[in-house]
Design a protein around this motif. Structure first.
Motif, PDB file in Angstrom:
ATOM      1  N   GLN A 655       0.830  -1.206   0.000  1.00 45.44           N
ATOM      2  CA  GLN A 655       0.000   0.000   0.000  1.00 45.44           C
ATOM      3  C   GLN A 655       0.865   1.258   0.000  1.00 45.44           C
ATOM      4  N   LEU A 656       1.900   1.190   0.865  1.00 39.55           N
ATOM      5  CA  LEU A 656       2.791   2.349   0.947  1.00 39.55           C
ATOM      6  C   LEU A 656       3.439   2.628  -0.404  1.00 39.55           C
ATOM      7  N   GLN A 657       3.842   1.508  -1.017  1.00 41.94           N
ATOM      8  CA  GLN A 657       4.500   1.644  -2.319  1.00 41.94           C
ATOM      9  C   GLN A 657       3.547   2.279  -3.328  1.00 41.94           C
ATOM     10  N   GLU A 658       2.272   1.764  -3.274  1.00 41.53           N
ATOM     11  CA  GLU A 658       1.286   2.309  -4.209  1.00 41.53           C
ATOM     12  C   GLU A 658       1.072   3.792  -3.976  1.00 41.53           C
ATOM     13  N   TYR A 663       1.757   9.478  -5.100  1.00 45.69           N
ATOM     14  CA  TYR A 663       2.196  10.820  -4.705  1.00 45.69           C
ATOM     15  C   TYR A 663       3.364  11.291  -5.564  1.00 45.69           C
ATOM     16  N   GLU A 664       4.252  10.345  -5.831  1.00 43.88           N
ATOM     17  CA  GLU A 664       5.416  10.726  -6.666  1.00 43.88           C
ATOM     18  C   GLU A 664       4.960  11.191  -8.051  1.00 43.88           C
ATOM     19  N   ASN A 665       4.000  10.413  -8.597  1.00 47.49           N
ATOM     20  CA  ASN A 665       3.462  10.798  -9.909  1.00 47.49           C
ATOM     21  C   ASN A 665       2.827  12.181  -9.858  1.00 47.49           C
ATOM     22  N   ARG A 666       2.019  12.357  -8.767  1.00 49.16           N
ATOM     23  CA  ARG A 666       1.310  13.632  -8.611  1.00 49.16           C
ATOM     24  C   ARG A 666       2.332  14.775  -8.494  1.00 49.16           C
ATOM     25  N   ILE A 667       3.353  14.518  -7.688  1.00 51.60           N
ATOM     26  CA  ILE A 667       4.375  15.556  -7.478  1.00 51.60           C
ATOM     27  C   ILE A 667       5.062  15.899  -8.792  1.00 51.60           C
TER      28      ILE A 667
END
Ligand SMILES: Nc1ncnc2c1ncn2[C@@H]1O[C@H](COP(=O)(O)OP(=O)(O)OP(=O)(O)O)[C@@H](O)[C@H]1O
Length: 876
Positions: A655-658, A663-667
């Motif tokens: 879940q954390l990875q997802e 978030y990384e994508n969003r950032i």
């Protein structure tokens, strides 16, 4: 620093028991243990785990020899008195840059110990055989004075120095274990028809990365294809333990099968697995187990424990091996499938623990009896899940005799190449490898924890209580697999080879390994057989529970209550008070005054003490059982907890990875947007100023173009006028020229016609001349004939006259020819006509221009060889 190693010695012939003729002996207890392995447990009570040390030639951390990092820090001490045996002690010297030396330097400042005192004590320490050999220490315990300088000594079952050969290691360590897989000679029937198997064994290597573990286990030289010249039965000098053991096992099996002609046969199987990132993978999987898509990843296998306590890997493929070459091919394949990676120190570093399993199985009706379910590799079958074999490892159980009577169906040896412990700082590994390294180090640490806990379990003095906690065997896959080989009598068939690089770069890490190895060396083999106790307890509780489950609980509860009561000091006190208040005790007390009852009192107290002792013994036994059960339950609980934790951790990390990825994508998206917005502003102002510039330039250009267009129009008009004028002139000129030309042409044509007419006339003349010539020729011939006739007649006539006239008259010349005047004049007139006609042409050119431009000479004008018979008459 010199390393004293044993001299070379002849290797054992394959298949010959190592115990039979090995001239070099390791420490005696190891060989005693090997020989006694299948005998009673009590005889090995004091034996310890077999720990061997192999010191490789020193190299520094970048793998090269010859700089300060490769300075040797280990000295192998040779016992001068026993040159025939392997050395057992080493001494390590800390290099200046090691942590140990730093600690020592600080310590020595505080201690202010004089050098003379140190030297004195050091010489005393040299005389002592070992600091830890007495088993009282838990490894790494060293001479105090040596420690001040950082010098340490360690003892092991045997030590192989940097110059040791692969055969030395095999003959001393592995060969006895392999021999033990086969039954001892006395167990085989005299007629040789019955085959029986010995006990299973475990051999594993331990050490930091690049210490030579894989070299010891696998070696080199078996990967290359064998030529016909190679003798497959003679091991190559660089072969490690696995190829040598294959050779050894096969030669023994073949010899035994040859002896047992009609009876059961032995069959060798190979299985190979690796523990990578705490997952078990088959290194020689069946075709059906190989995933179709590479993204699926290889199938992970599960570790299972049978009811008899045997630990096995469910679904592990077994491959029947009939000859050395076939076995080596499989080993090569497994080696290639293993997880390896290149790091700063070792170009081919093992990233997993690999376990090679040689199994010798007894098949009642010969080799064909074993079901062959192979699809990818020949003779491969899947390890059964049932608990059929390997009695040796799953302990002899409570009914020893029963086990002895039952014939063993297989014996197994595990040859394990553990992944090297390493510090990612030194190996400079990347994130993935750091995780691998962390898991490798964790499993190795757990192995050490188990060994230390086992050491705690064993009482320091005979009869004293042990103070050990739970041995965390189940906390890692590796120790769980090793569990049955490290405890109980099976541990006598376990050997550990510690590989070290004596180079200065590896000093600090090597010290840890040497310390752990010393801990392992101190573990007594038969301290506690967890498995046996567990089985006994399980059997007892099963017996009760089958009769009545309720009763089982109450029985267990009562037993526990009783035991607790017995063990409780408070209850014991009460019991003593009780005993003192009971009539018998009173009687003792009443009679105590009398001397006659003194003896009775003494005897009865002795009997009571004996009873107490018996009870205490029983209680101790029960205590051990309870402890074992408790350990077992705790371990199961830990296992359960671990599984749940692992699952939760896996879920959470997923879940954390997802969410991390989201978030990384969003950032990154937001960053891109911000960057785009920021980049458009200055671009806009730039574009505006550019636009005005461009507009100005466009205006300028348009004006320029307008001017140029006007100029151009004027120029074009001028040019058109000139062009027209020139055109007219040209046309006129052309017309004139055409006219002139036409006139000339007409003149030429007329001349040509004239000439043609002349040519025609000349041709006609020529034909006429030809004709006249021919007629003249005819006439000439006719004239000639008539003249000849006339001459003939004249001659006849003259002859007649001559005969009649006088002889005195002169004879006329015969060559004189006379033509008649009329005839000659006729010819001459014809010739004159012709000449006249010809003369009419005199003054005109006889040459005519032919239509093709070639000059033609008329035949009449050509010099002719046909001379006219008229001679000069023909000439003009
Ligand atoms: N005793 C030895 N004699 C000669 N060469 C050796 C010896 N021991 C190791 N080597 C060489 O050192 C290199 C590293 O050895 P090896 O791969 O066996 O180390 P390792 O302990 O298995 O390392 P890792 O844990 O990273 O897999 C190899 O090239 C090997 O041939």
């Amino acid at each position: 620093m010199s390393s004293n190693t044993n001299p070379s010695r002849p290797p054992l012939a394959p298949g010959r028991p190592a115990t039979a003729s090995a001239p070099l002996r390791a420490d005696d207890d190891n060989h005693k243990r090997t020989a006694n392995a299948s005998k009673s447990t009590s005889s090995v009570d004091d034996a310890r785990l077999s720990v061997w040390l192999r010191v490789r030639p020193p190299v520094c951390s970048d793998g090269k020899k010859g700089n300060t990092g490769s300075v040797n820090t280990i000295e192998v001490l040779v016992d001068g008195a026993a040159t025939s045996s392997l050395p057992t002690t080493i001494r390590t010297y800390p290099p200046l840059n090691s942590n140990a030396a730093k600690v020592v330097r600080t310590g020595s400042k505080l201690a202010m110990m004089s050098d003379s005192l140190f030297l004195m004590k050091k010489s005393a320490s040299l005389a002592s055989k070992s600091f830890i050999d007495d088993g009282s220490s838990d490894g790494g315990s060293v001479n105090l004075n040596a420690e001040v300088r950082g010098v340490k000594e360690y003892s092991y079952s045997g030590i192989f120095g940097p110059k040791s050969r692969q055969s030395d290691v095999y003959d001393n360590v592995a060969a006895p274990l392999v021999e033990g897989l086969f039954a001892q000679k006395e167990n085989i029937d005299g007629d040789g028809t019955s085959l029986s198997l010995g006990e299973s064994a475990l051999l594993f290597t331990l050490g930091v990365t690049n210490a030579g573990k894989t070299y010891t286990v696998m070696g080199t030289g078996f990967e290359t294809k064998m030529t016909k010249m190679d003798d497959v039965n003679t091991p190559h000098e660089d072969w490690g333990i696995i190829p040598r053991s294959l050779n050894h096992i096969l030669s023994r099996v073949n010899a035994l099968n040859a002896d047992s002609k009609s009876g059961p046969k032995l069959q060798v199987y190979l299985s190979y697995l690796e523990i990578y990132n705490e997952n078990i993978y088959d290194l020689l999987p069946l075709k059906s187990d190989i995933p179709r898509r590479p993204c699926d990843g290889p199938q992970t296998l599960k570790l299972r424990e049978s009811r008899r306590g045997r630990i096995f890997v469910r679904g592990l493929a077994r491959h029947a091996v009939d000859n050395v070459q076939q076995g080596l091919e499989l080993v090569k394949m497994a080696k290639n499938n293993r997880h390896t990676a290149s790091n700063n120190i070792n170009a081919n570093s093992s990233r997993s623990h690999s376990i090679c399993q040689w199994e010798i199985a007894l098949s009642p009706g010969g080799r064909g009896d074993v079901v062959d379910r192979s699809r990818v590799l020949p003779n491969a079958i899947v390890d059964s899940e049932c608990d059929t074999d390997d009695e040796s490892v799953c302990s002899k159980s409570s009914s020893q005799s029963q086990s002895d009577n039952r014939q063993r169906k297989s014996s197994i040896i595990w040859i394990v190449d553990l992944a090297g412990s390493e510090r990612s700082k030194r190996t400079r590994s990347h994130t993935i490898h750091q995780r691998e390294a962390a898991l490798i180090n964790a499993s190795l640490m757990n192995l050490m924890r188990c060994l230390r806990e086992m050491l705690n379990h064993q009482p320091k003095k005979r009869g004293a209580a042990s103070k050990g906690g739970v041995v965390p065997f189940r906390e890692s896959k590796l120790t769980h697999m090793f569990m049955n080989h490290l405890t109980g009598p099976a541990a006598s068939r376990t050997s550990m080879i510690v590989n070290v690089n004596p180079g200065a770069d590896d000093y600090d890490e090597t010290q840890h390994v040497l310390g752990y190895a010393a801990t392992a060396r101190s573990v007594k083999i038969s301290a506690i057989d967890y498995n046996r106790q567990r089985l006994k307890f399980v059997k007892e509780s099963e017996a009760v529970s089958t009769s009545s489950p309720k009763k089982a609980i109450t029985v267990k509860g009562n037993r526990l209550a009783k035991i607790v009561q017995k063990l409780s000091p408070k209850k014991r006190k009460e019991a003593t008070v009780e005993s003192s208040s009971n009539p018998q005790a009173k009687r003792f007390r009443c009679n105590s005054d009398s001397g006659t009852t003194a003896l009775n009192q003494h005897e009865s107290s002795k009997a009571g003490a004996r009873d107490d002792n018996d009870q205490l013994g029983k209680l101790r036994e029960e205590n051990i059982i309870i402890k074992a059960t408790l350990d077992d339950l705790r371990q199961q609980l830990t296992e359960c907890e671990n599984e749940v934790r692992e699952e939760v951790v896996a879920m959470m990390s997923e879940q954390l990875q997802e969410s991390k990825e989201w978030y990384e994508n969003r950032i990154t998206q937001l960053r891109q947007q911000i960057a785009a917005v920021q980049s458009t502003k200055p671009a806009q102002t730039d574009a505006e100023s550019n636009e005005t510039d461009l507009l100005e330039r466009i205006n300028e250009c348009e004006e320029e173009m307008k001017r140029m267009r006007e100029d151009h129009i004027v120029e074009v008009e001028e040019l058109t006028a000139t062009h027209l004028q020139l055109n007219n002139e040209h046309q006129l000129m052309m017309e004139n020229l055409v006219k002139e030309h036409r006139l000339e042409l007409q003149g030429e044509q007329a001349r040509s016609k004239r000439l043609e007419a002349e040519v025609g006339a000349l041709r006609h003349q020529s034909r006429e001349l030809q004709f006249s010539h021919d007629s003249l020729l005819v006439k000439y011939n006719a004239l000639l004939n008539s003249t000849q006739q006339e001459e003939g007649t004249a001659l006849e006539h003259r002859e007649k006259e001559n005969t009649s006239t006088a002889v005195t008259s002169m004879p006329e010349s015969p060559s004189f020819r006379k033509f008649r005047r009329d005839k000659v004049s006729g010819i001459a007139s014809t010739a004159t006509d012709v000449d006249k006609k010809r003369m009419g042409r005199i003054g005109k050119s006889p040459v005519k221009v032919a239509p093709g431009g070639e000059t033609e000479v008329y035949p009449s004008e050509k010099p002719s060889n046909n001379r006219s018979p008229l001679g000069k008459i023909n000439k003009p």
